[in-house]
Write a protein that holds these residues in place. Structure first.
Motif, PDB file in Angstrom:
ATOM      1  N   VAL A  92       0.833  -1.207   0.000  1.00 44.66           N
ATOM      2  CA  VAL A  92       0.000   0.000   0.000  1.00 44.66           C
ATOM      3  C   VAL A  92       0.863   1.251   0.000  1.00 44.66           C
ATOM      4  N   PHE A  93       1.922   1.270   0.810  1.00 47.51           N
ATOM      5  CA  PHE A  93       2.794   2.436   0.858  1.00 47.51           C
ATOM      6  C   PHE A  93       3.528   2.629  -0.470  1.00 47.51           C
ATOM      7  N   ASP A  94       3.861   1.535  -1.133  1.00 50.34           N
ATOM      8  CA  ASP A  94       4.480   1.648  -2.460  1.00 50.34           C
ATOM      9  C   ASP A  94       3.501   2.256  -3.457  1.00 50.34           C
ATOM     10  N   GLU A  95       2.232   1.862  -3.370  1.00 52.02           N
ATOM     11  CA  GLU A  95       1.232   2.408  -4.281  1.00 52.02           C
ATOM     12  C   GLU A  95       1.058   3.912  -4.063  1.00 52.02           C
ATOM     13  N   ILE A  96       1.081   4.351  -2.796  1.00 53.60           N
ATOM     14  CA  ILE A  96       1.022   5.788  -2.506  1.00 53.60           C
ATOM     15  C   ILE A  96       2.233   6.483  -3.119  1.00 53.60           C
ATOM     16  N   LYS A  97       3.403   5.871  -2.966  1.00 54.62           N
ATOM     17  CA  LYS A  97       4.630   6.449  -3.531  1.00 54.62           C
ATOM     18  C   LYS A  97       4.531   6.568  -5.040  1.00 54.62           C
ATOM     19  N   TYR A  98       4.098   5.497  -5.714  1.00 55.86           N
ATOM     20  CA  TYR A  98       3.989   5.530  -7.177  1.00 55.86           C
ATOM     21  C   TYR A  98       3.002   6.619  -7.614  1.00 55.86           C
ATOM     22  N   LYS A 103       2.849  12.351  -9.927  1.00 55.70           N
ATOM     23  CA  LYS A 103       2.361  13.733  -9.863  1.00 55.70           C
ATOM     24  C   LYS A 103       3.508  14.721  -9.665  1.00 55.70           C
ATOM     25  N   GLY A 104       4.752  14.216  -9.630  1.00 53.43           N
ATOM     26  CA  GLY A 104       5.906  15.097  -9.507  1.00 53.43           C
ATOM     27  C   GLY A 104       6.472  15.226  -8.108  1.00 53.43           C
ATOM     28  N   PHE A 105       6.016  14.417  -7.159  1.00 54.08           N
ATOM     29  CA  PHE A 105       6.506  14.482  -5.783  1.00 54.08           C
ATOM     30  C   PHE A 105       7.796  13.683  -5.616  1.00 54.08           C
ATOM     31  N   ARG A 106       8.645  14.163  -4.716  1.00 54.76           N
ATOM     32  CA  ARG A 106       9.819  13.420  -4.279  1.00 54.76           C
ATOM     33  C   ARG A 106       9.530  12.818  -2.907  1.00 54.76           C
ATOM     34  N   GLY A 109      11.448   8.976   3.340  1.00 62.33           N
ATOM     35  CA  GLY A 109      10.758   8.302   4.438  1.00 62.33           C
ATOM     36  C   GLY A 109       9.258   8.284   4.202  1.00 62.33           C
ATOM     37  N   TYR A 110       8.515   8.828   5.167  1.00 70.65           N
ATOM     38  CA  TYR A 110       7.058   8.887   5.050  1.00 70.65           C
ATOM     39  C   TYR A 110       6.586  10.253   4.564  1.00 70.65           C
ATOM     40  N   ASN A 111       7.490  11.030   4.007  1.00 70.61           N
ATOM     41  CA  ASN A 111       7.162  12.387   3.568  1.00 70.61           C
ATOM     42  C   ASN A 111       7.370  12.545   2.067  1.00 70.61           C
ATOM     43  N   GLY A 120       5.148  25.134  -2.267  1.00 68.93           N
ATOM     44  CA  GLY A 120       5.394  23.699  -2.341  1.00 68.93           C
ATOM     45  C   GLY A 120       4.258  22.934  -1.702  1.00 68.93           C
ATOM     46  N   TYR A 121       4.115  21.672  -2.103  1.00 70.18           N
ATOM     47  CA  TYR A 121       3.063  20.801  -1.579  1.00 70.18           C
ATOM     48  C   TYR A 121       3.702  19.667  -0.785  1.00 70.18           C
TER      49      TYR A 121
END
Length: 238
Positions: A92-98, A103-106, A109-111, A120-121
């Motif tokens: 699930v955490f990998d899916e959030i990361k993908y 969307k352009g996020f780096r 950790g959990y941020n 910035g977002y």
């Protein structure tokens, strides 16, 4: 968009297809047996003349039983390879990361952080402090970061150095996912041994798509950002 279809979903779809094929073939075989008929047709070999062929009820019944046998093997095999809570959490955490990376996020950790000109977002995965090997709970926090606000409220040593990867707690506007939902009820996502991670990810993806991404779209320049007065005051965080 990348397709990160989980193994469980692929197996489920395959099992449904095999079960449907088994039912159809067995139905055809039973119908042929009752009617006592023989099906005839022609085949056209590539380098020969067409020839007639006939099949009896045995052929569809045998094929149906074969599909049914494979279905049963998949069914019991899937139960033996059931994911652990930690494996579900990692998925699930990998899916959030993908999702956020597309969307352009780096990520650190959990941020997650995305720069958009002068603002910035930020997205943060907040884990429940009571998480254990049998139960994992987490929620999502989001924030809008501006250089001007950070220099005014967090640059206590007056260095003038802006963080390259701000966190949600550095932001001028901070929200939990529950504040973006229509009912505003506190929302935590749970993972345990019985959790269907496909359903959980669908719920998460919907919240990310319908609430978090639109929330960020409201803020495109510093003038759009009015700091949360209930959280901050001039000179530092309350």
């Amino acid at each position: 968009m990348k397709n990160h279809l989980p193994k469980e979903r692929f197996l489920r779809h395959s099992m449904i297809i095999m079960l449907v094929c088994a039912v159809i073939l067995l139905g055809i075989g039973i119908f042929m047996f009752i009617k006592g008929g023989v099906s005839s047709g022609y085949i056209w070999p590539r380098f020969a003349n067409p020839r007639a062929v006939s099949i009896t009820w045995h052929t569809p019944v045998f094929a149906g039983l074969l599909f049914l046998l494979v279905f049963i093997c998949f069914l019991f095999g899937n139960k033996r390879t059931k994911r652990t809570v930690k494996e579900k959490e990692a998925f699930v955490f990998d899916e959030i990361k993908y999702f956020l990376q597309e969307k352009g996020f780096r990520k650190r950790g959990y941020n997650f952080f995305k720069k958009n000109g002068e603002i910035g977002y930020c997205v943060n995965i907040q884990n429940d402090k009571c998480n254990n090997n049998d139960q994992v709970r987490f929620t999502l926090n989001v924030g809008i970061f501006t250089d001007v606000f950070w220099l005014e409220h967090f640059d206590f040593k007056h260095t003038g150095v802006i963080p390259t990867f701000p966190k949600e707690y550095d932001c001028a506007i901070r929200k939990r996912i529950s504040e973006l939902l229509p009912d505003h009820e506190d929302k935590w996502y749970s993972i345990n041994a019985e959790t269907d991670i496909d359903e959980l990810w669908n719920d998460l993806e919907q919240d990310l798509t319908e609430y978090i991404v639109p929330f960020f779209s409201y803020y495109n320049q510093v003038s759009d950002v009015e700091p949360d007065k209930c959280i901050y005051k001039e000179g530092g965080k309350q």
